[in-house]
Motif scaffolding. Sequence first.
Motif, mmCIF file in Angstrom:
data_model
loop_
_atom_site.group_PDB
_atom_site.id
_atom_site.type_symbol
_atom_site.label_atom_id
_atom_site.label_comp_id
_atom_site.label_asym_id
_atom_site.label_seq_id
_atom_site.Cartn_x
_atom_site.Cartn_y
_atom_site.Cartn_z
ATOM 1 N N VAL A 1 0.866 -1.176 0.000
ATOM 2 C CA VAL A 1 0.000 0.000 0.000
ATOM 3 C C VAL A 1 0.907 1.232 0.000
ATOM 4 N N PRO A 2 0.601 2.228 -0.804
ATOM 5 C CA PRO A 2 1.427 3.439 -0.808
ATOM 6 C C PRO A 2 1.567 4.043 0.599
ATOM 7 N N SER A 3 2.748 4.566 0.890
ATOM 8 C CA SER A 3 3.035 5.067 2.237
ATOM 9 C C SER A 3 2.110 6.215 2.640
ATOM 10 N N PHE A 4 1.695 7.064 1.687
ATOM 11 C CA PHE A 4 0.810 8.174 2.063
ATOM 12 C C PHE A 4 -0.548 7.646 2.537
ATOM 13 N N ILE A 5 -1.019 6.538 1.961
ATOM 14 C CA ILE A 5 -2.292 5.950 2.413
ATOM 15 C C ILE A 5 -2.110 5.337 3.798
ATOM 16 N N ARG A 6 -0.976 4.672 4.021
ATOM 17 C CA ARG A 6 -0.707 4.105 5.352
ATOM 18 C C ARG A 6 -0.676 5.218 6.403
ATOM 19 N N ARG A 7 -0.013 6.331 6.095
ATOM 20 C CA ARG A 7 0.053 7.449 7.054
ATOM 21 C C ARG A 7 -1.341 8.024 7.290
ATOM 22 N N LEU A 8 -2.113 8.165 6.228
ATOM 23 C CA LEU A 8 -3.462 8.715 6.331
ATOM 24 C C LEU A 8 -4.349 7.849 7.231
ATOM 25 N N CYS A 9 -4.207 6.531 7.112
ATOM 26 C CA CYS A 9 -5.037 5.593 7.874
ATOM 27 C C CYS A 9 -4.409 5.181 9.198
ATOM 28 N N GLY A 10 -3.161 5.575 9.410
ATOM 29 C CA GLY A 10 -2.479 5.152 10.630
ATOM 30 C C GLY A 10 -2.145 3.682 10.601
ATOM 31 N N ALA A 11 -1.766 3.180 9.442
ATOM 32 C CA ALA A 11 -1.526 1.743 9.271
ATOM 33 C C ALA A 11 -0.048 1.455 9.098
ATOM 34 N N ALA A 12 0.337 0.289 9.549
ATOM 35 C CA ALA A 12 1.701 -0.192 9.342
ATOM 36 C C ALA A 12 1.747 -0.979 8.039
ATOM 37 N N SER A 13 2.947 -1.229 7.553
ATOM 38 C CA SER A 13 3.066 -2.009 6.315
ATOM 39 C C SER A 13 2.848 -3.499 6.572
ATOM 40 N N VAL A 14 2.948 -3.911 7.838
ATOM 41 C CA VAL A 14 2.715 -5.312 8.208
ATOM 42 C C VAL A 14 1.340 -5.417 8.862
ATOM 43 N N THR A 15 0.544 -6.368 8.393
ATOM 44 C CA THR A 15 -0.797 -6.576 8.940
ATOM 45 C C THR A 15 -0.967 -8.034 9.349
ATOM 46 N N TYR A 16 -2.018 -8.279 10.122
ATOM 47 C CA TYR A 16 -2.238 -9.615 10.681
ATOM 48 C C TYR A 16 -3.673 -10.082 10.440
ATOM 49 N N ALA A 17 -3.796 -11.395 10.317
ATOM 50 C CA ALA A 17 -5.116 -12.024 10.189
ATOM 51 C C ALA A 17 -5.130 -13.266 11.074
ATOM 52 N N ARG A 18 -6.299 -13.631 11.524
ATOM 53 C CA ARG A 18 -6.508 -14.846 12.317
ATOM 54 C C ARG A 18 -7.209 -15.853 11.429
ATOM 55 N N GLU A 19 -6.739 -17.104 11.500
ATOM 56 C CA GLU A 19 -7.332 -18.169 10.684
ATOM 57 C C GLU A 19 -7.659 -19.356 11.578
#
Length: 183
Positions: free
Chosen positions: A62-80
């Motif tokens: 995801v582009p870094s400006f979108i991550r900054r806008l959303c407060g998101a890190a480049s690493v994400t997690y999911a539960r399975e």
Amino acid sequence: MKIFTTSHIFRYPWTQVSAANWRKYPNENCPHVIAIDVIDQHVDPETGILRLERLITCKQNVPSFIRRLCGAASVTYAREISEIDPKNKVLKMTSWNLSLKHLVSVAETVVYSEDPEDSSRTCFTQEASIKCGESLERFANYIESFCVQRFHDNAQKGRQGFETVLERLRQSRAAMPAQETHD
């Protein structure tokens, strides 16, 4: 909310597909999956169903400006949660995103089952529901449609990668010497 669905027939028996599933990552078609950790596992003594809970770590492109806008890190997690039913030859995996749920929640179910018409094939179905959080309600239709398209694209890449894993597994089994039996 938007729904993504797809299905596919793998030309491999369920036992091979379900075994290959645990070797699916890493693969060159899905470099975004960087780790899968088992959190819990147990077998139901009455049904023989193996239940696994896993944490999936992904690196998002995801582009870094979108991550900054959303407060998101480049690493994400999911539960399975996976349930393997060897008696009925069904592998069901249900997953949910843990990261950014306040913005977009994704729930996905994947099922591998023996083809009732041909036991040398495995039926695959995938369904994902994508819903934007209230803070993105104005853009929900666009974001949900974008996510459905990404699911579509990633499903094709994932299927290609999984076919590669299946073929490698088949080739390694074919290359193994036959076991000798002694009386």
